[in-house]
Design a protein around this motif. Structure first.
Motif, PDB file in Angstrom:
ATOM      1  N   ALA A 181       0.845  -1.193   0.000  1.00  0.00           N
ATOM      2  CA  ALA A 181       0.000   0.000   0.000  1.00  0.00           C
ATOM      3  C   ALA A 181       0.883   1.247   0.000  1.00  0.00           C
ATOM      4  N   ARG A 185      -3.060   4.880  -0.771  1.00  0.00           N
ATOM      5  CA  ARG A 185      -3.867   3.694  -0.471  1.00  0.00           C
ATOM      6  C   ARG A 185      -4.056   3.519   1.026  1.00  0.00           C
ATOM      7  N   PHE A 186      -3.010   3.796   1.795  1.00  0.00           N
ATOM      8  CA  PHE A 186      -3.129   3.636   3.249  1.00  0.00           C
ATOM      9  C   PHE A 186      -4.218   4.558   3.788  1.00  0.00           C
ATOM     10  N   ASP A 189      -7.653   3.087   2.224  1.00  0.00           N
ATOM     11  CA  ASP A 189      -8.036   1.735   2.629  1.00  0.00           C
ATOM     12  C   ASP A 189      -8.017   1.524   4.134  1.00  0.00           C
ATOM     13  N   PHE A 190      -7.259   2.362   4.849  1.00  0.00           N
ATOM     14  CA  PHE A 190      -7.136   2.118   6.283  1.00  0.00           C
ATOM     15  C   PHE A 190      -7.698   3.263   7.123  1.00  0.00           C
TER      16      PHE A 190
END
Lengths: 283, 348
Positions: A181, A185-186, A189-190
């Motif tokens: 990631a 993306r982190f 997605d998180f």
């Protein structure tokens, strides 16, 4: 079933609290369904009247204002756009800036955070003239952008997001890194899914904040097309028409009741999400 | 060239602490290497440098013939199992395992089959729809392993993955990790502070202390032939007895007692080490001592005693009848004695 004295007492207090909150709204609502003559002669009403559709229809469709160009419905739309824009941008910008502050260890992260934080001491009302000057120089008066833009930075939300991100264990980031990631993306997605409840809560607060803005739209808008509900409350249906001496109390109460709906709706819709998130506590 | 090569790896933190000092190590393909040492010795730092989570201050790491010093962690093709598992709390078990594959742009069908295979292997195929918060400690551990397995990496890195489990589960998982590693034949590095884990898991053990590699060898080599006093004490349970003594002409003097060595050496300030299970209790024994404390462990027992003012323990079959307060006689075979020079702390 037997009630303990303490239970009865606490319920009484709760009921009293509910009444205190609900009664004024009920009175307003009941009054808004009577015609102006009745209200004038008999005062505030507790029971439902007969002019409901007439009053609410007038409020939504009658053109008001000095130039009689704007309807209340238009003002609701304006307020909604403004509040929605402010809340969305505030949440997005705060979440992203908190992400930068917590995860990108650039040199001035801490001073910058404090700089953001002390803007809490400078609310819009304090900086209203410079803000107006800037917005008008940019040619943004009488635009939605002008209504929204000066209000989108939020120290409070940045602070809350920052504190939340700091509680997320480093291993999660490291594990995500090994899983390929990147920083974008982190975040997507998180951090966003993990802070769902906080996003909802912040959105609620900020929506109500944006919705209840009074001074800024009042200064910003000279064109009635951009009037908001809260400004309108002071202006619309207050004018005395020629030959009509009666204050239009019924319509004004109807207007007030309608003006409460959008924030109530936002709270009700998002609260479900909010509570769902709170129940599914995740370790 | 070895599969994984560490060349003079050094790590100095910005505050000046030297965590790893000029460490070199070669790991062969398919090998299971365990880094063991006390907490704060730099073993985790070393592992994290291999993973790419920690910058390398000096030296060179190469994996499969490529120097990976400056390669992004996601591109090193390593998988890591963390101490607290670092499962993604908002994702189901399936997505936890699939996430790394998705990021690598692998097709959905392939992801499905890979995740399902790994889940079956780890016996977590019933749990794929659950969130990590609904799993027990052992199940979480399995998911963390699964996440590493599905990626089919060049190397597995384990950072004390068993330390959050209870003793029984830990033994069970230990066996499973070993089995799995054999089965998949993937090069693995396992970090632990527990010498039992190190002994049972490793093909080779790297004993680290204070950022320095003390000894590298098979469990047997390390146990039977420790190079330094630190290794001697750290490996083996109960730990090796060390007696301070002076050695003259191959005779070590511990207080009044004299121990014969099979080597005619002279050292003023030395230590001799004897494993607790190398002490034999016999009535014809040359030494006599009083049992201060006896620990009964079922098949074995441990006697705590002292000789010449220095404490020691011996481990023996519990069939022998010694109670606390009894005197007992024992012998020491010269060949089982390890001699260390106290000035260098190295084996003589």
């Amino acid at each position: 079933m037997k009630f303990k004295p303490l239970e009865i007492l606490s319920h009484l207090i709760l009921i009293l609290g509910v009444l205190l909150m609900v009664l004024p709204i009920w009175f307003s609502f009941a009054t808004s369904t009577h015609d102006n003559v009745t209200i004038m002669t008999e005062g505030m009403k507790f029971l439902f009247g007969e002019s409901f559709s007439q009053n609410y229809n007038k409020v939504l469709n009658e053109k008001g204002g000095w130039s009689e160009e704007v309807t209340a419905a238009k003002m609701f739309i304006n307020s909604f756009i403004m509040a929605f824009g402010i809340a969305t941008l505030k949440v997005v910008i705060s979440a992203m800036s908190a992400y930068a502050l917590v995860y990108f260890r650039f040199k001035l992260a801490v001073p910058i955070f404090w700089l953001i934080f002390i803007t809490l001491l400078v609310p819009l009302e304090v900086r209203i003239f410079p803000s107006y000057k800037i917005v008008s120089d940019l040619g943004l008066t009488n635009t939605y952008t002008g209504l929204i833009l000066p209000l989108v930075a939020s120290a409070t939300a940045t602070f809350f997001f920052r504190q939340f991100y700091k509680t997320i264990p480093d291993e999660l980031l490291e594990s995500a890194k090994l899983d390929g990631a990147n920083s974008w993306r982190f975040f997507i997605d998180f951090l966003l899914p993990l802070s769902k409840t906080m996003l909802a809560a912040m959105f609620i607060f900020m929506f109500v904040y944006g919705y209840s803005q009074y001074l800024w739209p009042l200064i910003m808008t000279t064109d009635e097309k951009y009037w908001t509900v809260v400004m309108g409350m002071k202006i619309i249906f207050t004018e005395n028409y020629e030959g009509v001496a009666l204050p239009r109390t019924g319509e004004r109460f109807a207007y007030i009741i309608l003006s409460m709906l959008p924030p109530v709706l936002v709270v009700v819709i998002l609260q479900r999400w909010f509570i769902k998130g709170l129940i599914q506590t995740e370790k | 060239m070895s599969f994984l090569e560490l060349k003079n790896i050094t790590k100095i933190y910005p505050n000046g602490t030297k965590a790893v000092d000029e460490t070199s190590l070669n790991v062969e393909d398919g090998e299971f290497v365990v880094f063991v040492g006390p907490s704060g010795c730099g073993k985790s730092t070393l592992l994290r440098m291999i993973a790419g989570l920690e910058d390398i201050t000096g030296g060179e790491i190469s994996l499969d013939g490529v120097i990976i010093n400056n390669i992004d962690p996601s591109e090193r093709d390593v998988a890591m199992v963390f101490q607290n598992y670092a499962l993604y709390p908002h994702m189901t078990v399936f997505n936890n395992m699939a996430y790394g594959l998705k990021n690598r742009g692998i097709s959905k069908d392939k992801i499905n089959s890979k995740v399902n295979d790994a889940a079956k292997l780890l016996e977590i195929d019933q749990l794929l729809d659950r969130k990590p918060s609904m799993l027990s400690g052992g199940q979480r551990q399995r998911v963390a392993m699964g996440r590493a397995i599905v990626r089919n990496p060049k190397i597995f890195l384990f950072d004390e993955p068993l330390s959050n489990l209870d003793a029984k589960l830990r033994n069970q998982m230990r066996l499973e990790i070993k089995k799995l590693q054999r089965q998949m034949d993937v090069t693995s590095i396992f970090v632990t502070h527990d010498q039992t884990e190190a002994m049972t898991l490793g093909d080779r053990i790297v004993v680290i202390n204070d950022g320095i590699v003390e000894q590298v060898g098979t469990p047997k080599e390390i146990y039977s032939n420790p190079n330094t006093k630190f290794v001697a004490e750290f490996i083996g349970s109960p730990q090796m007895n060390l007696f301070d003594c002076s050695i003259k002409n191959g005779i070590a003097k511990i207080g009044e007692a004299q121990v014969n060595l099979d080597n005619l050496i002279n050292i003023n300030d030395a230590s001799i080490g004897i494993r607790p299970d190398d002490i034999q209790i016999t009535d014809s024994g040359k030494f006599e001592s009083k049992a201060n404390l006896v620990e009964y462990l079922g098949s074995d027992m441990i006697i705590y005693s002292s000789i010449g003012g220095q404490d020691f323990s011996c481990k023996l079959s519990s069939k022998i009848d010694v109670k606390a307060g009894d005197n007992f006689k024992f012998d020491i075979t010269p060949s089982s004695i390890h001699v260390f020079d106290n000035n260098t702390n190295k084996k003589v």
